[in-house]
Design an enzyme around this catalytic site. Structure first.
Site, PDB file in Angstrom:
ATOM      1  N   PHE A 178       0.839  -1.202   0.000  1.00  0.00           N
ATOM      2  CA  PHE A 178       0.000   0.000   0.000  1.00  0.00           C
ATOM      3  C   PHE A 178       0.872   1.250   0.000  1.00  0.00           C
ATOM      4  O   PHE A 178       1.864   1.313   0.726  1.00  0.00           O
ATOM      5  CB  PHE A 178      -0.872   0.059   1.261  1.00  0.00           C
ATOM      6  N   ASP A 179       0.460   2.249  -0.763  1.00  0.00           N
ATOM      7  CA  ASP A 179       0.985   3.598  -0.596  1.00  0.00           C
ATOM      8  C   ASP A 179       0.276   4.180   0.641  1.00  0.00           C
ATOM      9  O   ASP A 179      -0.737   3.635   1.095  1.00  0.00           O
ATOM     10  CB  ASP A 179       0.670   4.407  -1.862  1.00  0.00           C
ATOM     11  N   GLY A 180       0.789   5.281   1.159  1.00  0.00           N
ATOM     12  CA  GLY A 180       0.185   5.885   2.350  1.00  0.00           C
ATOM     13  C   GLY A 180      -0.901   6.897   2.029  1.00  0.00           C
ATOM     14  O   GLY A 180      -2.087   6.581   1.989  1.00  0.00           O
ATOM     15  N   ASP A 293      -1.715   6.057  -5.529  1.00  0.00           N
ATOM     16  CA  ASP A 293      -2.550   7.076  -6.183  1.00  0.00           C
ATOM     17  C   ASP A 293      -1.762   7.897  -7.197  1.00  0.00           C
ATOM     18  O   ASP A 293      -2.326   8.738  -7.893  1.00  0.00           O
ATOM     19  CB  ASP A 293      -3.175   8.018  -5.137  1.00  0.00           C
TER      20      ASP A 293
END
Length: 312
Positions: A178-180, A293
């Protein structure tokens, strides 16, 4: 719950309780490589596409971007049931498709060919098929269509856009990256960064250090994944989760760590890239799926052969 017309229940797979399972809906173009068929559909229309699919119904489709992720989810189910045969908290995979049931026979045959445990095939002709996600208890929706993904996110369902690419199937366990900001967390700091630059964002993070960040679009999915992971010791878990964020560890890492702790979300490894490209670290992790994103990060991941999903 009434099933939408065109739903095919896969009787070869034990049906799961959607109130307890981690339900993932994937479109056919996310799970299989249907680029040529999709081109035919766009250029020649639905009838020609249907004719093509029917005449090739016994020819298995090539795996697509989300294929390895679905296989790894099956591996997790196997491990969970080995340790507790009565466990209901399992992955439940359903296919959501704009195909008609007649052109969908090839899809069903392909999943059986590869031994994929798909519990339901929903062939819906509606323009917006995402209206069925909530009624099926879907926690994550993967699609190759941007409009679908935006509609799902508007409906409050974790969703991401899958880019078609050649994917080398990584080995088990299931690895999810996951990106943050704007993925696990809200985009509040991103907004400050856009308005006030890096210095402003760093000051904002320091001031807000004790306040957990807001929820991002994939938090609910990550929390359920974390709950499944916690059934095992860290050494024995069939699930590994990672945070790979552009934040710097020194200035902006503390709040991210504190937020995860506040949520009770254990992450196996966290990488604070301080703006450096994510591709090299992703190539090392070899995840089954990477959520981000930023399109530049997605491109960097695709360049190293990592299956990627964009959260718009």
């Amino acid at each position: 719950m009434a099933e939408p017309e065109g739903t095919v229940i896969n009787t070869d797979v034990k049906q799961k309780d959607p109130s307890e399972a981690l339900v993932i809906a994937v479109t056919t173009r996310a799970i299989f490589n249907l680029e040529e068929e999709h081109k035919l559909y766009l250029e020649k229309g639905k009838e020609e596409y249907t004719r093509h699919q029917k005449s090739n119904q016994d020819k298995p489709l090539q795996p697509g971007t989300a294929f390895a992720f679905i296989q790894a989810a099956q591996y997790v189910n196997k491990k969970i049931l080995e340790s507790n045969p009565a466990e209901k908290d399992l992955f439940d995979i359903l296919v959501l498709s704009n195909n008609s049931p007649e052109s969908g026979v090839r899809i069903i045959n392909s999943t059986k060919h590869y031994g994929l445990e798909i519990s339901k095939f929903c062939f819906v002709s509606d323009e917006d098929s995402t209206q069925y996600l909530k009624s099926h208890g879907v926690k994550l929706f993967l699609s190759a269509d941007r409009t679908d993904v935006c509609n799902a996110l508007r409906r409050g369902v974790s969703a991401a856009l899958v880019f078609q690419q050649e994917v080398q199937a990584p080995s088990t366990p299931l690895r999810v990256v996951f990106d943050g900001d704007a993925v696990l967390f809200s985009d509040e700091t991103d907004q400050v960064f856009r308005e006030q630059g890096l210095e402003g964002a760093v000051q904002y993070e320091r001031a807000m250090e004790a306040v957990p960040m807001g929820e991002g679009p994939l938090k609910a999915f990550a929390m359920h994944l974390g709950k499944m992971r916690n059934k095992f010791s860290q050494e024995k878990s069939p699930i590994r989760t990672y945070l790979v964020t552009a934040r710097s560890g020194r200035d902006m890492g503390i709040r991210a760590i504190k937020t995860l702790r506040e949520w009770g979300l254990a992450i196996d490894e966290a990488f604070f890239m301080d703006g450096a490209p994510k591709g090299p670290i992703l190539a090392q992790i070899q995840p089954h799926i990477f959520f981000d994103d930023g399109l530049h990060n997605i491109q960097g991941a695709r360049n190293v052969g990592v299956p990627s999903a964009w959260v718009p």
